[in-house]
Design a protein around this motif. Structure first.
Motif, PDB file in Angstrom:
ATOM      1  N   ALA A   1      -8.366  -8.325  -7.487  1.00 17.53           N
ATOM      2  CA  ALA A   1      -7.300  -9.121  -6.876  1.00 17.53           C
ATOM      3  C   ALA A   1      -7.103 -10.445  -7.603  1.00 17.53           C
ATOM      4  CB  ALA A   1      -7.620  -9.370  -5.402  1.00 17.53           C
TER       5      ALA A   1
ATOM      6  N   ASN B   1      -1.030  -5.203  -0.268  1.00 13.13           N
ATOM      7  CA  ASN B   1      -0.989  -6.474  -1.000  1.00 13.13           C
ATOM      8  C   ASN B   1      -1.529  -6.295  -2.420  1.00 13.13           C
ATOM      9  OD1 ASN B   1       0.062  -7.881   1.184  1.00 13.13           O
ATOM     10  ND2 ASN B   1      -1.945  -8.517   1.943  1.00 13.13           N
TER      11      ASN B   1
ATOM     12  N   SER C   1       0.461  -6.919  -6.036  1.00 11.04           N
ATOM     13  CA  SER C   1      -0.074  -7.766  -7.112  1.00 11.04           C
ATOM     14  C   SER C   1      -0.258  -6.971  -8.402  1.00 11.04           C
ATOM     15  CB  SER C   1      -1.415  -8.369  -6.680  1.00 11.04           C
ATOM     16  OG  SER C   1      -1.262  -9.180  -5.542  1.00 11.04           O
TER      17      SER C   1
END
Length: 438
Positions: free
Chosen positions: A41, A63, A67
């Motif tokens: 991440a 999420n 990304s």
């Protein structure tokens, strides 16, 4: 070489199967970076374009998809929370709506998952592939290595035993706080507080777990009273608080508590497994071990899990004890009966021409982005701050990971791989043999 990035959230559940995907990818001349999802991440933008493999589809995973795609990667996902799941309604709560645009390929375990997903997300009709699940592949591979570790030591000392696995994290969560569990469900997007249907589903799940827990406690008391000669291993789920179980078992001389996250060898070496709707019931079936699914009372939740069709079902603690007495010390079965295999196929396809890992790599190559053959960027990479809970869930040593890779390579032609640490519980893996040949 093209890049495959494999994100791991819970190593005790995922890493053995991910090692099989890694070796299948190495055999196809891919480089692999594998490890804790929180590191990725922070570093998607620092990694050469490649394919990102995710373990789920909730809001946290969505999420990560967003990304990853923003950094030039392509995304494919599987739904690990649904490995032993049969109910379509619960299956769909695991999906964030954003996957329809952000997931380049979804990997379904069987026809049931494929059809359910397409009915909810029609635009994904040509982006769903049936691959089974590499966890089934990893189970068989590990079983061929034989029983090792604490399970072997217990078996040698006490003889044949009954294994009881619990799974009551909604009413007995690891942090002692059931409301915190509710908030986590809301936080990852699998529960919408404003949706009365989802709230009713959550409420009935809690009632179901409460009733199951009570009947498991009755079973433990009954087997201790009437068959104290049978040793019992009680293994609380890693997401549970073990303290109530430890307190309960203190006066039961034949019950032993273990907290080993790697449950595989305990299942492999037991005479019979007792559970209530646990994924480990499915795993016992795949390992050729008998399992008893304790399902007291009337609840729709009983039939939402595959274990209800591949295990022996008991409605009461007394009936479960009767089944245990019939099975205990009987010669252990070594293969799964064909009727159970046939019943399993719509939910988890195991009868395929290629292994799940090989089919996953086929999908990886189908969606590999342009520019993926660039050399892996040397960094610098950013290490995240990991909470103690994240470390407990995802961290293993490099040597442990190396051993899992060696175990996985037994199912394929010999591979000489290289492992480089990129961060805490993150590794860059290449096939040295292929590299030298290319």
């Amino acid at each position: 070489m093209s890049k495959l990035y494999i994100l791991v959230e819970e190593s005790f559940r995922e890493l053995r199967a991910r090692a099989h995907i890694t070796t299948a990818a190495l055999a196809r001349n891919l480089e692999v970076v594998i490890g804790q999802q929180w590191w990725f991440a922070r570093n998607f933008a620092s990694l050469s374009p490649g394919v990102v493999f995710l373990k789920g589809n909730n809001s946290v995973q969505a999420n990560l998809m967003t990304s990853a795609r923003a950094a030039g990667h392509r995304v494919l996902s599987i739904e690990e929370e649904a490995f032993g799941l049969k109910g379509e309604d619960v299956f769909l709560t695991l999906f964030d709506p954003r996957i329809e645009t952000n997931c380049d390929r979804f990997l379904a375990q069987g026809i049931n998952q494929r059809d359910t997903l397409i009915s909810r997300f029609p635009e994904m009709w040509d982006r769903v592939s049936i691959v089974g699940n590499p966890r089934s592949e990893a189970l068989i591979s590990a079983a061929s290595s034989g029983i090792t570790g604490p399970a072997q030591e217990f078996l040698s000392r006490y003889g044949p035993y009954v294994l009881v696995n619990t799974n009551y994290a909604s009413i007995n969560p690891f942090d002692f706080d059931a409301f915190a569990y509710y908030r986590r469900c809301v936080g990852v997007g699998v529960l919408a507080p404003g949706d009365p249907d989802e709230m009713e589903l959550f409420h009935t799940q809690c009632v179901w777990e409460r009733d199951n827990l009570r009947e498991i406690v009755r079973f433990l008391n009954m087997i201790s009273e009437f068959r104290p000669d049978i040793p019992v291993i009680l293994r609380p789920h890693p997401s549970e608080n073990p303290r109530p179980w430890i307190d309960m078992a203190r006066d039961l001389s034949s019950v032993y508590i273990v907290s080993d996250n790697d449950h595989l060898y305990w299942t492999l070496s037991c005479s019979v497994l007792v559970h209530s709707g646990s994924t480990t019931g499915l795993e016992a079936c795949l390992l050729g071990r008998e399992a008893i699914n304790l399902r007291p009372g009337k609840s729709a939740w009983h039939d939402r899990f595959v274990s209800s069709i591949v295990n022996k079902n008991a409605e009461t603690a007394r009936q479960a004890l009767e089944f245990v007495e019939q099975i205990y010390q009987r010669p252990t079965i070594t293969s799964t009966p064909q009727d159970r295999i046939k019943a399993l196929q719509p939910y988890l396809q195991t009868e395929m021409d290629s292994s799940p890992s090989e089919l996953i790599v086929d999908s990886v190559l189908d969606i590999m982005p342009i520019g993926s053959a660039r050399a892996l960027e040397p960094g610098p990479f950013t290490n995240p701050y990991n909470s103690s809970r994240q470390r407990d869930k995802a961290f293993v040593s490099t040597e442990t990971f190396r051993a899992l890779l060696r175990e996985a390579t037994k199912t394929r032609s010999s591979q000489n791989f290289s492992i480089t640490d990129l961060g805490p519980a993150v590794w860059h893996v290449t096939n040295i043999t292929r590299t030298h040949m290319s």
